[in-house]
Design an enzyme around this catalytic site. Structure first.
Site, PDB file in Angstrom:
ATOM      1  N   HIS A 143       0.972  -1.162   0.067  1.00 29.58           N
ATOM      2  CA  HIS A 143      -0.092  -0.175  -0.070  1.00 29.58           C
ATOM      3  C   HIS A 143       0.672   1.133  -0.090  1.00 29.58           C
ATOM      4  O   HIS A 143       2.143   1.271   0.601  1.00 29.58           O
ATOM      5  CB  HIS A 143      -0.784   0.084   1.281  1.00 29.58           C
ATOM      6  CG  HIS A 143      -2.208   0.869   1.029  1.00 29.58           C
ATOM      7  ND1 HIS A 143      -1.993   2.194   1.645  1.00 29.58           N
ATOM      8  CD2 HIS A 143      -3.458   0.721   0.762  1.00 29.58           C
ATOM      9  CE1 HIS A 143      -2.909   2.968   1.212  1.00 29.58           C
ATOM     10  NE2 HIS A 143      -3.938   2.027   0.706  1.00 29.58           N
ATOM     11  N   GLU A 146      -7.548  -5.086  -0.106  1.00 35.68           N
ATOM     12  CA  GLU A 146      -8.178  -6.049  -1.166  1.00 35.68           C
ATOM     13  C   GLU A 146      -8.252  -7.656  -0.936  1.00 35.68           C
ATOM     14  O   GLU A 146      -9.131  -8.186  -1.310  1.00 35.68           O
ATOM     15  CB  GLU A 146      -7.345  -5.635  -2.369  1.00 35.68           C
ATOM     16  CG  GLU A 146      -7.311  -4.461  -2.832  1.00 35.68           C
ATOM     17  CD  GLU A 146      -8.549  -3.964  -3.511  1.00 35.68           C
ATOM     18  OE1 GLU A 146      -9.566  -4.308  -3.352  1.00 35.68           O
ATOM     19  OE2 GLU A 146      -8.401  -2.778  -4.329  1.00 35.68           O
TER      20      GLU A 146
HETATM   21  N1  ACO Z   1       4.032  -7.933  -4.510  1.00 39.03           N
HETATM   22  C1  ACO Z   1       5.384  -7.906  -4.727  1.00 39.03           C
HETATM   23  N2  ACO Z   1       6.181  -6.872  -4.703  1.00 39.03           N
HETATM   24  C2  ACO Z   1       5.540  -5.441  -4.235  1.00 39.03           C
HETATM   25  C3  ACO Z   1       4.255  -5.344  -3.833  1.00 39.03           C
HETATM   26  C4  ACO Z   1       3.447  -6.463  -4.034  1.00 39.03           C
HETATM   27  N3  ACO Z   1       2.087  -6.772  -3.743  1.00 39.03           N
HETATM   28  N4  ACO Z   1       4.058  -4.285  -3.354  1.00 39.03           N
HETATM   29  C5  ACO Z   1       5.225  -3.577  -3.625  1.00 39.03           C
HETATM   30  N5  ACO Z   1       6.151  -4.326  -3.974  1.00 39.03           N
HETATM   31  C6  ACO Z   1       7.573  -4.048  -4.189  1.00 39.03           C
HETATM   32  C7  ACO Z   1       7.663  -3.402  -5.513  1.00 39.03           C
HETATM   33  O1  ACO Z   1       8.144  -4.389  -6.526  1.00 39.03           O
HETATM   34  C8  ACO Z   1       8.961  -2.310  -5.201  1.00 39.03           C
HETATM   35  O2  ACO Z   1      10.093  -3.337  -5.283  1.00 39.03           O
HETATM   36  P1  ACO Z   1      11.500  -2.679  -5.876  1.00 39.03           P
HETATM   37  O3  ACO Z   1      11.888  -1.494  -5.060  1.00 39.03           O
HETATM   38  O4  ACO Z   1      12.462  -3.964  -5.752  1.00 39.03           O
HETATM   39  O5  ACO Z   1      11.231  -2.337  -7.477  1.00 39.03           O
HETATM   40  C9  ACO Z   1       8.572  -2.195  -3.806  1.00 39.03           C
HETATM   41  O6  ACO Z   1       7.691  -2.986  -3.328  1.00 39.03           O
HETATM   42  C10 ACO Z   1       7.988  -0.639  -3.901  1.00 39.03           C
HETATM   43  O7  ACO Z   1       6.813  -0.724  -4.776  1.00 39.03           O
HETATM   44  P2  ACO Z   1       6.040   0.454  -5.270  1.00 39.03           P
HETATM   45  O8  ACO Z   1       5.100   0.333  -6.198  1.00 39.03           O
HETATM   46  O9  ACO Z   1       6.669   1.878  -5.235  1.00 39.03           O
HETATM   47  O10 ACO Z   1       5.478   0.624  -3.780  1.00 39.03           O
HETATM   48  P3  ACO Z   1       3.794   1.293  -3.462  1.00 39.03           P
HETATM   49  O11 ACO Z   1       3.999   1.401  -1.976  1.00 39.03           O
HETATM   50  O12 ACO Z   1       3.703   2.467  -4.371  1.00 39.03           O
HETATM   51  O13 ACO Z   1       2.761   0.357  -4.043  1.00 39.03           O
HETATM   52  C11 ACO Z   1       0.931  -0.584  -4.602  1.00 39.03           C
HETATM   53  C12 ACO Z   1       1.684   0.335  -3.761  1.00 39.03           C
HETATM   54  C13 ACO Z   1       0.573  -0.011  -5.951  1.00 39.03           C
HETATM   55  C14 ACO Z   1      -0.673  -0.863  -3.972  1.00 39.03           C
HETATM   56  C15 ACO Z   1       1.631  -1.902  -4.734  1.00 39.03           C
HETATM   57  O14 ACO Z   1       1.914  -2.497  -3.296  1.00 39.03           O
HETATM   58  C16 ACO Z   1       0.944  -3.206  -5.471  1.00 39.03           C
HETATM   59  O15 ACO Z   1       1.266  -3.234  -6.797  1.00 39.03           O
HETATM   60  N6  ACO Z   1       0.153  -4.051  -4.976  1.00 39.03           N
HETATM   61  C17 ACO Z   1      -0.481  -5.015  -5.788  1.00 39.03           C
HETATM   62  C18 ACO Z   1      -1.818  -4.743  -6.020  1.00 39.03           C
HETATM   63  C19 ACO Z   1      -2.742  -4.415  -4.992  1.00 39.03           C
HETATM   64  O16 ACO Z   1      -2.846  -5.136  -3.930  1.00 39.03           O
HETATM   65  N7  ACO Z   1      -3.562  -3.311  -5.056  1.00 39.03           N
HETATM   66  C20 ACO Z   1      -4.608  -2.772  -4.067  1.00 39.03           C
HETATM   67  C21 ACO Z   1      -4.042  -1.566  -3.062  1.00 39.03           C
HETATM   68  S1  ACO Z   1      -5.008  -1.119  -1.940  1.00 39.03           S
HETATM   69  C22 ACO Z   1      -6.167  -0.205  -2.356  1.00 39.03           C
HETATM   70  O17 ACO Z   1      -6.147   0.148  -3.508  1.00 39.03           O
HETATM   71  C23 ACO Z   1      -7.611   0.084  -2.020  1.00 39.03           C
END
Ligand code: ACO
Length: 378
Positions: free
Chosen positions: A264, A319
């Site tokens: 998140h 989610e």
């Molecule tokens: N699975 C695997 N790796 C992840 C995940 C995940 N769910 N979430 C973050 N990471 C990793 C990224 O790959 C990244 O790694 P890196 O630095 O080695 O490249 C690092 O963590 C940071 O990722 P960001 O995308 O910059 O983190 P952010 O906090 O902005 O992401 C997000 C938030 C978009 C929700 C992300 O966690 C994600 O894509 N989750 C999966 C989709 C999901 O569950 N969405 C629902 C969110 S809740 C809502 O919207 C109501």
């Protein structure tokens, strides 16, 4: 593409613009609110100071909506669903049966606005009317696309029960109502997320509540925001069994793909909404048969994510446990984002009221990075 952190090049005509900006407005404070406090570090969420877990255990969506709109806690508040005006029903009937439910809901709210007198400033009555209308519209569309007739609202039923009744044509079981009501409570409000910000921008022009909420639905439709608990369902189907979890999840992470339902932008701790919905899912009469698998897979996923990202806490998000609750109450996965939008009506409309109360047109600045002033060729 221009480097987003760069500033404009100096030209003969204009001095270099060296103001900085934050892509995605990350970290930018764009307003004040008394509605929700999202404490990402500690994994806490409150509505007007009340803890989300307490509201789920002791409240109803109608009471929570009233709390957001007025600041008053009255657990006896009720909000039956409202009838769909004739022109809106005609609009829903005119949509293709394979239209996405989010498109249908956005269209219905827009058409509803055309049937109402929504004077400035927006009022709690307008918020109540719109929040009561939209479940009926979504239920009507869900039936029309199956060749079924819409069901009229039953004024004796509160909002969530009325929605399920209009969706299925029969009275839902109390446990089913309670589970979806809990989901609606946790989905009701969450600070300055993209759709809420959209609603506030639209309101700041002194536009009306229907326009603000139609715009918010359009924003929530995007996969980066509305999320897709349905993808959690797909993911668990692919995992298949707890024995295969480690290997399957490792494969996803090795390919640098995302595990759905984890991570998140704000929460560094366990999402309190996920914790509340897990309890709800476990207590459901008709839980999906994969809920136990989901709980076991969650442990494996959290361990693998912690190993891969020791410096960044990636925890379960809302989610993950929204998926079993929504599936358990009988919604098809393509209705999940629209159900989230129905729940968020309370928060969107509360933000419309809050924005209007101290309104100032939202009109940020931008750094120009195009060509310098020049003559047209020829
Ligand atoms: N699975 C695997 N790796 C992840 C995940 C995940 N769910 N979430 C973050 N990471 C990793 C990224 O790959 C990244 O790694 P890196 O630095 O080695 O490249 C690092 O963590 C940071 O990722 P960001 O995308 O910059 O983190 P952010 O906090 O902005 O992401 C997000 C938030 C978009 C929700 C992300 O966690 C994600 O894509 N989750 C999966 C989709 C999901 O569950 N969405 C629902 C969110 S809740 C809502 O919207 C109501």
């Amino acid at each position: 593409m221009t480097d987003p952190s760069s500033t404009a090049t100096a030209t003969a005509e204009s001095p270099r613009d060296d103001r900085t900006y934050s892509p995605g407005l990350e970290g930018v404070v764009a307003g004040e609110t008394a509605l929700a406090k999202v404490d990402g570090e500690r994994g806490r969420l409150t509505y007007r100071g009340y803890r989300i877990g307490d509201l789920v255990e002791r409240g109803t969506y109608s009471a929570v909506a009233h709390l957001l709109w007025t600041g008053d806690w009255d657990p006896g508040q009720r909000l039956p669903t409202a009838a769909v005006p004739g022109p809106v029903m005609a609009t829903l009937r005119a949509l293709p049966s394979d239209a996405k439910p989010m498109d249908a809901l956005r269209t219905a709210v827009s058409a509803w606005g055309a049937t109402q007198t929504l004077d400035w400033p927006p009022t709690v009555d307008q918020a109540r009317a719109l929040t009561a209308f939209s479940p009926s519209a979504l239920a009507a569309f869900a039936r029309i696309r199956q060749g079924l007739e819409p069901v009229d609202p039953d004024p004796t039923l509160d909002l969530v029960e009325g929605f399920l009744y209009q969706l299925t044509g029969s009275r839902p079981e109390p446990g089913t109502v309670r589970a979806l009501d809990a989901y609606f409570i946790v989905g009701a409000e969450h600070g300055f997320n993209a759709s809420t910000f959209t609603a506030r921008v639209i309101t700041s022009t002194r536009s009306d509540m229907a326009s603000a909420v139609a715009g918010a639905i359009g924003t929530m439709k995007g996969p980066l925001h509305g999320g897709a608990p349905s993808e959690v369902v797909d993911q668990l189907a692919k995992v298949g069994s707890v024995e295969k979890a480690e290997q399957w999840l490792t494969g996803v992470l090795d390919r640098h793909e995302r595990l759905m339902g984890f991570g998140h932008r704000v929460y560094r701790a366990y999402d309190p909404r996920a914790a509340a919905l897990r309890k709800v899912a476990e207590a459901m009469d008709h839980k999906p048969d994969w809920l136990e698998l989901a709980i076991q897979v969650e442990d494996v996923a959290l361990r693998l994510l912690a190993e891969r990202h020791p410096d960044r806490a990636i925890k379960t998000n809302v989610e993950y446990y929204a998926a079993p609750v929504l599936q358990g109450v009988g919604l098809t996965p393509d209705l999940f984002p629209a159900a989230f939008s129905l729940a968020r009506h309370a928060g969107w409309s509360a933000h419309v009221l809050e924005q209007a109360a101290t309104n100032r047109l939202i009109r940020p600045d931008v750094i120009y990075v195009g060509p310098p002033e020049r003559d047209l060729p020829g």
